[in-house]
Design an enzyme around this catalytic site. Structure first.
Site, PDB file in Angstrom:
ATOM      1  N   GLU A 409       0.883  -1.281   0.131  1.00  0.00           N
ATOM      2  CA  GLU A 409      -0.024   0.141  -0.147  1.00  0.00           C
ATOM      3  C   GLU A 409       1.022   1.224   0.257  1.00  0.00           C
ATOM      4  O   GLU A 409       2.081   1.167   0.493  1.00  0.00           O
ATOM      5  CB  GLU A 409      -0.913   0.037   1.196  1.00  0.00           C
ATOM      6  CG  GLU A 409      -1.746  -1.166   1.312  1.00  0.00           C
ATOM      7  CD  GLU A 409      -2.551  -1.188   2.764  1.00  0.00           C
ATOM      8  OE1 GLU A 409      -3.340  -2.392   2.906  1.00  0.00           O
ATOM      9  OE2 GLU A 409      -2.127  -0.712   3.542  1.00  0.00           O
ATOM     10  N   GLU A 603     -10.740  -3.640  -2.659  1.00  0.00           N
ATOM     11  CA  GLU A 603     -10.219  -4.931  -2.573  1.00  0.00           C
ATOM     12  C   GLU A 603     -10.533  -5.048  -1.058  1.00  0.00           C
ATOM     13  O   GLU A 603     -10.810  -4.471  -0.302  1.00  0.00           O
ATOM     14  CB  GLU A 603      -8.480  -4.926  -2.628  1.00  0.00           C
ATOM     15  CG  GLU A 603      -8.104  -6.172  -1.984  1.00  0.00           C
ATOM     16  CD  GLU A 603      -6.451  -6.186  -2.084  1.00  0.00           C
ATOM     17  OE1 GLU A 603      -5.870  -6.827  -1.301  1.00  0.00           O
ATOM     18  OE2 GLU A 603      -5.943  -5.666  -2.889  1.00  0.00           O
TER      19      GLU A 603
END
Length: 676
Positions: A409, A603
């Site tokens: 991330e 997600e």
């Protein structure tokens, strides 16, 4: 004649009859507002100037009040459209809101405003409650009141789904049972009704009784009031493969088990799979030596099943967990360099090193066998593109996700569990390696305040709460001149790192969709500082939008934003403890990305959800009342493990969810799928 003269004297304004009632001036209203200011200042030039100033100030105050009122109204209408799924026009007024509420209650609203219920639907309990307080003759149809359903804010509820829910009293019987006096004003009545609804949430509301399991029906997961998703966009669904299928020598493990997993995915009609390509495996042993054999075998199997692929170029380590993922470290030769130069890793204030990913301080430092951190990323991406050029040419690789930080991330590793962090700790700043400190000194010198070249010394520890620190507490140092400088530098370093890597990715993967994963740091979102977001690199306190600069950078590279926002199953007690607001954060991030024209995806972080979570995902994926028709470009979920696949309810819910994400699932089909 004498009488006439007396009358004339009475009417003469110059007469001395001051005591007569005809000579008294008529009563006047006391001047207020602008008139009062004008009257008080009209006697002199100075007073006139003061009067004009007061009038101007009053005008400005009126403008501010009107802007405030419009802002509140706009937020209310936006919430009704997003969370209530009301079909309100762009310039809606309260009449439109009332009409939408009436239609939601099952009433008919004519174009001229006439409102009535076509057919009465009163239950036995409802009728007995009304009979106790109403005379025997029933009221005419236009005056009858239908039961008022409490609408869930978290998801749309069709009228059919209310038939199994107990609505004990109607609006009129509520007034009697609550002891409402006829003399109460409408405002007082509204407050009593709202109090009985027990709205607990401050911002978006918790689940209402309609969202309880006994009231949930199959048609809720299949769409809005019409009971289906007919006409909604087709959203591809991808399943993420576990990491353990490729070992540390880049060999494919248990190919038959992989084929079985792919058959399960194929039976769910998913569009493709997501595969992690780990830097620690591909270039794991020696620099410039890339091994792709295991991935080549895996891609050939996926190709046989005619599934599309999304590939993640993972520059971070995988800690491993109980879901089948094995631990994967950074390349061994990088860890050897780190023994002699630990500053290549992120470092907290206590000097502890985090080997989850490389520090962005070495993006331009040749400390990796003569290469910089950016050059290492470029070489791996180029090797992958050359190795699998045929799959790109055939269109089997639909997208490439670039890992830009911890867990892949775009964030600092601010809350690592290996350092003892536990939810809902605020985390710590990760900028104390010598390269990041050198960057900070340069930034402070350019600002003209060299003494600012330091990290905050009152920001607490990994598991601190915002109010326990002097930096993150209300009116803390985070909003001081130094605090704003430091946080801007900290977040800009994150943006610059992503900008440089994506510039190279654009060259390597030209013509391929590039995906960047954005974290969902929702704890402490209800505080002023948003401490957990600040330590992760997002300068997003309540008085500033910290995601817009990130999305402007992604827009420059035409990258797709993937938000890891679904799957949080923290209890309400845990959310209250951390003042968390996952829905509020999701709303801000997704809409900020859409406002800047970004392609948005999402997600899930859990392999299995309940029905309520699937409903939330559907509502966020394809908002039904968005005037701009925004929707997600694709959705990714973690693949179910064999143990979970045996749970029929989990499998059927997922199967139904995939069909809803695709297109044209009716309420009857949803019921059949869930009951199967």
């Amino acid at each position: 004649m004498e009488v006439a003269m007396n009358v004339k004297q009475d009417l003469d304004p110059q007469s001395d009859h001051s005591s007569d009632q005809f000579s008294q001036p008529p009563p006047q209203r006391r001047p207020r507002g602008f008139a009062a200011a004008s009257a008080s200042g009209g006697a002199s030039g100075e007073g006139g100037g003061k009067g004009r100033k007061e009038r101007e100030k009053e005008k400005e105050r009126t403008k501010l009040r009107e802007r405030h009122r419009r802002a509140i109204t706009s937020r209310m209408l936006a919430g009704l459209r997003q969370y209530g799924n009301f079909l309100l026009p762009a310039r809606a007024d309260m009449n439109d809101v009332l009409a939408a509420l009436a239609r939601e209650a099952g009433w008919t609203v004519e174009p001229d405003g006439t409102t009535y219920r076509p057919s009465p639907a009163i239950t036995v309990a409802h009728a007995s409650a009304i009979a106790a307080v109403t005379p025997p003759p029933p009221p005419p149809p236009a005056a009858q009141l239908a039961p008022f359903p409490v609408r869930s804010i978290e998801g749309p509820v069709s009228s059919n789904s209310l038939k199994n829910c107990t609505v004990k009293v109607s609006l009129d019987s509520q007034a009697t049972l609550l002891g409402i006096d006829d003399s109460l004003s409408p405002t007082s009545l509204d407050s009593v009704v709202v109090a009985e609804r027990d709205i607990k949430s401050e911002k978006y509301g918790n689940s209402s009784p309609i969202n309880s399991p006994e009231c949930m029906e199959a048609d809720q997961i299949s769409g809005d009031h019409g009971g289906d998703f007919t006409g909604t966009p087709y959203i591809p669904v991808y399943a993420m493969l576990p990491t353990g299928i490729i070992n540390s020598y880049c060999q494919l493990v248990a190919p038959e088990s992989i084929r079985q997993e792919l058959r399960h995915m194929k039976s769910l009609n998913v569009d493709g799979v997501v595969v992690d390509c780990w830097w620690g495996i591909v270039e794991g042993w020696s620099p410039h030596k890339y091994e792709w054999s295991g991935y080549r075998d895996l891609f050939n199997i996926i190709k046989d099943f005619k599934l599309k692929m999304q590939v993640v170029i993972a520059f971070h380590e995988c800690i491993g967990n109980g879901s089948g993922d094995m631990p994967i470290s950074l390349p061994k030769w990088v860890l050897e360099i780190g023994k002699d130069n630990q500053d290549i890793f992120f470092t907290d204030r206590e000097g502890r090193r985090n080997t989850e990913c490389l520090s962005w301080g070495i993006d331009k430092e040749r400390v990796l066998k003569g290469r910089t951190g950016i050059e290492v990323c470029f070489d791996l991406m180029r090797s992958f593109r050359l190795e699998f050029s045929n799959l790109f040419d055939e269109g089997l690789i639909a997208a490439v996700e670039i890992g830009l930080g911890a867990s892949g991330e775009l964030r600092y590793p601010s809350y690592p569990e290996r350092m003892g962090w536990r939810y809902p700790g605020i985390g710590e700043f990760q900028c104390y390696d010598k390269y990041m400190q050198q960057n900070l000194r340069q930034a402070a010198k350019l600002r003209g305040h060299s003494f600012w070249a330091r990290g905050p010394d009152n920001a607490g520890y990994y598991n601190s709460r915002p109010h326990e620190t002097g930096f993150f507490c209300d009116r803390g140092d985070y909003d001081s001149y130094y605090g704003r400088f430091f946080l801007h530098w900290y977040s800009q370093t994150l943006i610059d790192h992503a900008d440089q890597v994506l510039s190279l990715a654009d060259l390597v993967f030209e013509g391929t969709q590039i995906v960047v994963k954005i974290p969902s740091i929702y704890w402490w979102y209800k505080t002023a500082s948003h401490a957990a977001e600040l330590t992760a690199g997002y300068h997003n306190p309540t008085n500033q939008d910290g995601y817009s600069p990130v999305f402007d950078m992604l827009k420059k590279h035409s990258a797709t934003m993937k938000l890891v926002c679904f799957g949080s199953q923290a209890s309400s007690q845990e959310n209250d403890e951390g003042l968390a607001d996952p829905e509020g954060l999701t709303w801000q991030v997704i809409n900020a990305a859409w406002d800047r024209g970004l392609t948005v995806s999402a997600e899930s972080t859990l392999p299995c959800h309940d029905r309520e979570m699937y409903i939330r995902i559907l509502e966020t994926s394809k908002p039904r009342n968005d005037p701009d028709h925004h929707h997600l470009s694709f959705f990714t979920y973690h693949q179910l493990q064999p143990v979970l696949m045996q749970r029929e309810i989990c499998y059927s819910e997922l199967d139904n969810f995939v069909r809803c994400m695709h297109v044209n699932l009716s309420a009857g089909d949803a019921t059949t799928a869930i009951e199967a």
